[in-house]
Design a protein around this motif. Structure first.
Motif, mmCIF file in Angstrom:
data_model
loop_
_atom_site.group_PDB
_atom_site.id
_atom_site.type_symbol
_atom_site.label_atom_id
_atom_site.label_comp_id
_atom_site.label_asym_id
_atom_site.label_seq_id
_atom_site.Cartn_x
_atom_site.Cartn_y
_atom_site.Cartn_z
ATOM 1 N N ALA A 154 0.925 -1.032 -0.005
ATOM 2 C CA ALA A 154 0.002 0.023 0.070
ATOM 3 C C ALA A 154 1.181 1.204 0.173
ATOM 4 N N GLY A 155 1.897 1.185 0.331
ATOM 5 C CA GLY A 155 2.886 2.223 0.409
ATOM 6 C C GLY A 155 2.633 3.185 1.583
ATOM 7 N N LEU A 172 6.405 5.002 -2.508
ATOM 8 C CA LEU A 172 6.549 3.672 -3.197
ATOM 9 C C LEU A 172 6.115 3.885 -4.809
ATOM 10 N N LEU A 173 5.360 4.707 -5.026
ATOM 11 C CA LEU A 173 5.021 4.691 -6.443
ATOM 12 C C LEU A 173 5.866 5.582 -7.185
ATOM 13 N N CYS A 174 6.796 6.434 -6.529
ATOM 14 C CA CYS A 174 7.600 7.492 -7.254
ATOM 15 C C CYS A 174 8.694 6.602 -8.365
ATOM 16 N N SER A 175 8.916 7.052 -9.463
ATOM 17 C CA SER A 175 9.690 6.267 -10.310
ATOM 18 C C SER A 175 10.885 7.383 -10.523
ATOM 19 N N ALA A 258 -1.506 0.571 -5.076
ATOM 20 C CA ALA A 258 -1.330 1.219 -3.499
ATOM 21 C C ALA A 258 -2.112 2.282 -3.340
ATOM 22 N N GLU A 259 -1.937 2.659 -1.941
ATOM 23 C CA GLU A 259 -2.613 3.877 -1.388
ATOM 24 C C GLU A 259 -2.554 5.149 -2.314
ATOM 25 N N SER A 260 -3.765 5.656 -2.615
ATOM 26 C CA SER A 260 -3.547 7.056 -3.244
ATOM 27 C C SER A 260 -3.196 6.769 -4.773
ATOM 28 N N ALA A 261 -3.041 5.669 -5.099
ATOM 29 C CA ALA A 261 -2.756 5.442 -6.649
ATOM 30 C C ALA A 261 -3.899 5.474 -7.536
ATOM 31 N N THR A 262 -3.831 5.649 -8.741
ATOM 32 C CA THR A 262 -4.871 5.800 -9.766
ATOM 33 C C THR A 262 -4.600 4.604 -10.890
ATOM 34 N N SER A 274 12.399 -3.690 -9.769
ATOM 35 C CA SER A 274 11.603 -3.244 -8.758
ATOM 36 C C SER A 274 11.109 -4.376 -7.920
ATOM 37 N N LYS A 275 11.091 -3.843 -6.755
ATOM 38 C CA LYS A 275 10.232 -4.843 -5.639
ATOM 39 C C LYS A 275 8.769 -4.802 -5.525
ATOM 40 N N ASN A 276 8.138 -3.820 -6.295
ATOM 41 C CA ASN A 276 6.678 -3.528 -6.505
ATOM 42 C C ASN A 276 6.328 -3.729 -7.735
ATOM 43 N N LYS A 277 6.715 -4.803 -8.348
ATOM 44 C CA LYS A 277 6.298 -5.319 -9.592
ATOM 45 C C LYS A 277 4.715 -5.493 -9.657
ATOM 46 N N PRO A 278 3.902 -5.251 -10.572
ATOM 47 C CA PRO A 278 4.592 -4.791 -12.002
ATOM 48 C C PRO A 278 4.937 -3.469 -12.007
ATOM 49 N N PHE A 279 4.742 -2.541 -10.947
ATOM 50 C CA PHE A 279 5.150 -1.281 -10.949
ATOM 51 C C PHE A 279 6.382 -0.798 -10.875
ATOM 52 N N CYS A 280 6.870 0.214 -11.429
ATOM 53 C CA CYS A 280 8.313 0.561 -11.010
ATOM 54 C C CYS A 280 8.277 1.217 -9.669
ATOM 55 N N ASP A 281 9.380 1.083 -8.974
ATOM 56 C CA ASP A 281 9.750 1.795 -7.606
ATOM 57 C C ASP A 281 11.007 2.662 -7.627
ATOM 58 N N GLY A 282 11.532 2.765 -8.854
ATOM 59 C CA GLY A 282 12.734 3.893 -8.949
ATOM 60 C C GLY A 282 14.072 3.012 -8.649
#
Length: 293
Positions: A154-155, A172-175, A258-262, A274-282
């Motif tokens: 959720a971040g 957590l969402l920031c690339s 995650a929380e606050s994501a769209t 990334s540890k947050n696949k499928p999303f990028c975590d920078g």
């Protein structure tokens, strides 16, 4: 038994005399119209066809044809709009494999140049393909895992309150695309504490940043209002140089946000780290990953 509809229009292929082509019958292949092995474990098997001459053939992509492997016009009877350009694009995840993109028409590189699209495309997300951004099967040799390994998927959302606007940030969402610093450096500056100071600029500047943020890590609210994203109507995937896929208004199946994501804009890992696949975590930035471009 007929397979899944991969696309509602046939695919033109220039075939070579003497070459055998294996047509996908199940509809799940990421290499349409041909087989990539996705049928394994099912009742489907690919259909072999050998070209008798150098020619042009239209292979069925809806998988409902009675003239396998070729189109017989059945796609015209399936209902709905005919032609992939009228279908909503979608991203499907292959476990420990590529991202499969269907019906996408707007696909660009980091400079905005168009990348040729097909009704179904497999995009690399292991970071090892020699044919980036497309998958070449390297994930198998690399032992790529698509598992999400984040301890807190959720971040955590931080808030930065100003007199006219409050900015929210989920790290957590920031690339680390750094669009915030480029558009409004007086407000978003990692050298200052706190790094977000909404009163150092206008509400319009904050809104410009929220719209530019590719990951959805940043949201904002005005007094009495709810936190929101700014996305726009553009439907596209952009390949960031040495970075992730930037997605706008394309649905992804099977992803936990995650929380606050769209679900309207997000970034998908391309480096495989990334540890947050499928999303990028920078992580691509921390590891100085390069895509060869």
């Amino acid at each position: 038994m007929k397979g899944e509809v991969a696309a509602r229009a046939p695919i033109r292929i220039e075939v070579e005399k003497g070459k055998t082509y294996w047509w996908c019958a199940c509809g799940r292949s990421s290499s349409q119209p041909f087989c990539d092995g996705s049928h394994k474990g099912s009742e489907f098997s690919p259909v072999a066809w050998e070209a008798k001459a150098d020619d042009e053939q239209w292979f069925c992509a809806c998988k409902q044809t009675d003239n396998r492997p070729f189109c017989d016009g059945t796609h015209n009877t399936l209902g709905g709009d005919v032609g992939t350009q009228d279908e909503a694009p979608v991203i499907e995840q292959r476990e420990n494999g590529p991202l499969v993109i269907k019906h996408l028409s707007n696909f660009v590189d980091h400079e905005g140049n168009e990348i040729e699209t097909k009704p179904v495309m497999a995009l690399c997300r292991c970071g090892q393909s020699k044919n980036k951004p497309f998958c070449d099967g390297s994930h198998k040799e690399a032992g790529f895992s698509s598992a999400n390994e984040t301890e807190n998927p959720a971040g955590r959302v931080f808030s930065y309150e100003g007199s006219k606007v409050t900015v929210y940030f989920n790290k957590l969402l920031c690339s680390h695309a750094a669009e915030c610093g480029r558009h409004a450096p007086a407000i978003f500056n990692v050298e200052q504490k706190p790094w977000v100071q909404p009163d150092e600029g206008s509400v319009a500047s904050v809104e410009e940043v929220i719209h530019a943020c590719p990951s959805g890590a940043l949201t904002y609210s005005e007094p009495g209002g709810k936190a929101r994203h700014l996305v726009g109507d553009e439907v596209r995937i952009r390949v960031e140089r040495h970075g992730p896929y930037q997605v706008r208004n394309v649905k992804i199946d099977g992803a936990q946000f995650a929380e606050s994501a769209t679900e309207e804009k997000f970034v998908l890992c391309r480096c495989g780290l990334s540890k947050n696949k499928p999303f990028c975590d920078g992580t691509h930035l921390d590891e100085e990953w390069r895509d060869g471009s």
